[in-house]
Design an enzyme around this catalytic site. Structure first.
Site, PDB file in Angstrom:
ATOM      1  N   SER A 110       0.881  -1.180  -0.126  1.00 46.85           N
ATOM      2  CA  SER A 110       0.000  -0.222   0.016  1.00 46.85           C
ATOM      3  C   SER A 110       0.823   1.093   0.090  1.00 46.85           C
ATOM      4  CB  SER A 110      -0.924  -0.075   1.239  1.00 46.85           C
ATOM      5  OG  SER A 110      -1.536   1.303   1.384  1.00 46.85           O
ATOM      6  N   SER A 111       0.436   2.474  -0.591  1.00 46.62           N
ATOM      7  CA  SER A 111       1.069   3.495  -0.647  1.00 46.62           C
ATOM      8  C   SER A 111       1.167   4.185   0.768  1.00 46.62           C
ATOM      9  CB  SER A 111       0.626   4.626  -1.531  1.00 46.62           C
ATOM     10  OG  SER A 111      -0.760   4.806  -1.215  1.00 46.62           O
ATOM     11  N   CYS A 112       0.624   3.513   1.898  1.00 46.05           N
ATOM     12  CA  CYS A 112       0.643   4.202   3.100  1.00 46.05           C
ATOM     13  C   CYS A 112       1.798   3.634   3.816  1.00 46.05           C
ATOM     14  CB  CYS A 112      -0.697   3.804   3.973  1.00 46.05           C
ATOM     15  SG  CYS A 112      -0.445   2.014   4.530  1.00 46.05           S
ATOM     16  N   TYR A 139      -1.002  -0.651  10.158  1.00 46.08           N
ATOM     17  CA  TYR A 139      -1.056  -1.526   8.723  1.00 46.08           C
ATOM     18  C   TYR A 139       0.094  -1.244   8.071  1.00 46.08           C
ATOM     19  CZ  TYR A 139      -3.114  -2.242   4.313  1.00 46.08           C
ATOM     20  OH  TYR A 139      -3.618  -2.986   3.056  1.00 46.08           O
ATOM     21  N   LYS A 143       2.837  -3.809   6.377  1.00 50.38           N
ATOM     22  CA  LYS A 143       3.136  -3.722   4.786  1.00 50.38           C
ATOM     23  C   LYS A 143       4.570  -3.456   4.715  1.00 50.38           C
ATOM     24  CE  LYS A 143      -0.781  -4.643   3.203  1.00 50.38           C
ATOM     25  NZ  LYS A 143      -1.090  -6.158   2.483  1.00 50.38           N
ATOM     26  N   HIS A 182     -13.689   3.655   1.703  1.00 51.25           N
ATOM     27  CA  HIS A 182     -13.085   4.830   1.134  1.00 51.25           C
ATOM     28  C   HIS A 182     -13.826   5.593   0.361  1.00 51.25           C
ATOM     29  CE1 HIS A 182      -9.923   1.619   2.027  1.00 51.25           C
ATOM     30  NE2 HIS A 182      -9.591   2.560   2.649  1.00 51.25           N
TER      31      HIS A 182
END
Length: 324
Positions: A110-112, A139, A143, A182
């Protein structure tokens, strides 16, 4: 080519938005030996079950799309579950793949993973250069651990485990829950219900000025298969042993106002659109640098409006799932 199409490919998380899109993509390309397992059939957080599953099936490739996911509220309320379950899933699957001789695996992140204040657009080398966004830190840490697991098994055992980091995804099989979804599924549902109820206006939180990047899940699936199918030398030439993940996005962003106006048009809502600037905007901009992926021969092909039309059509056909 024919031998490749008969390889046994395990798609972990095949019922989720991304996993189901990967299955569709593989089937469209002619892959005929796709292995899946529901949560009732295989608990990916249970190491003995995962080890037995891999031992029982002669798996050639793995797409690791399974994850515990949710919005800001869920991440804030259940941080322990988000960290624990995602760590267990990736550790069990990656280790079992190693134990049973699976040489190629694709981990979906994920880009997070990038710092809260990363320079825009966010490059792969921004990883671990600053503090994470607090609301989804557990989270994100899980990742990041998945990326480092892949890199570590490659370095120690000579495997070819790869990682892709998508931007904000949307499309068929998305979560349209009125509270936990979202921004795109939430707005699609809100505008649809406003149209049905003939509401005079739809209110969107914030000023509408923040900029976000959105990728249709079918493009994400196409990019994932593209990255998985690259030969090892090509992939290695565009990555580094300790920086092996690849961003996946469109490379183009839009304001939340532009997004809302497009969704209004797609859903056919004719009332007023109002922004509540007293509500928080969040990060001003989130955009991925996708030059590494473009150099590997892939770029997104689904425009935002076409993708939103597809997502809205899927919602209309499946909205009974989301009643109540």
């Amino acid at each position: 080519m024919e031998d490749k199409l008969h390889q046994r490919i395990f798609v972990a998380g095949h019922r989720g938005m991304v996993g189901s899109a990967i299955v569709r993509r593989l089937q469209a390309l002619g892959y005929s030996n796709i292995l899946t397992a529901s949560r009732d059939e295989l608990d990916l957080t249970a190491q003995p079950q995962v080890q037995a599953f891999f031992a029982r099936h002669a798996i050639d490739q793995v797409y690791l799309a399974a994850a515990k996911v949710g919005g800001i509220h869920a991440n804030n309320t259940f941080p322990a579950e988000f960290l624990y379950q995602n760590l267990m899933i990736e550790a069990n699957v990656i280790h079992a793949a190693h134990q049973t001789g699976v040489h190629r695996l694709l981990f979906l992140g994920s880009s997070c993973i990038y710092p809260k204040h990363a320079e825009q657009p966010m490059r792969e080398d921004a990883l671990l250069t600053g503090m994470l966004e607090p609301t989804n830190e557990p989270y994100a840490i899980a990742k990041i651990a998945g990326i480092k697991l892949c890199e570590s098994y490659n370095r120690q055992h000579g495997h070819d485990y790869r990682s892709v980091m998508p931007t904000n995804l949307y499309g068929p099989n998305d979560n349209f829950h009125p509270e936990n979804s979202h921004v795109i599924p939430a707005l699609l549902r809100r505008f649809h219900e406003a149209k049905v109820n003939e509401d005079p206006e739809v209110v969107v939180w914030g000023s509408g000025t923040p900029m976000r990047e959105f990728l249709h899940v079918d493009d994400m699936a196409a990019a994932s298969v593209h990255v998985m199918e690259l030969d090892a030398d090509t992939y290695a030439a565009h990555t580094e042993p300790m920086l092996s993940h690849i961003n996946v996005g469109t490379g183009v962003d839009c304001t939340i106002r532009e997004l809302a106006e497009t969704i209004k048009r797609v859903t056919g809502y004719t009332g007023e659109l109002r922004f509540d600037a007293s509500k928080p905007d969040g990060t001003p901009r989130k955009l991925l640098d996708v030059s590494r992926l473009n150099a590997l021969g892939w770029q997104a092909g689904i425009t935002l409006e076409a993708g939103l039309q597809d997502a809205y059509q899927w919602f209309l056909e499946n909205q009974n799932r989301f009643r109540g």
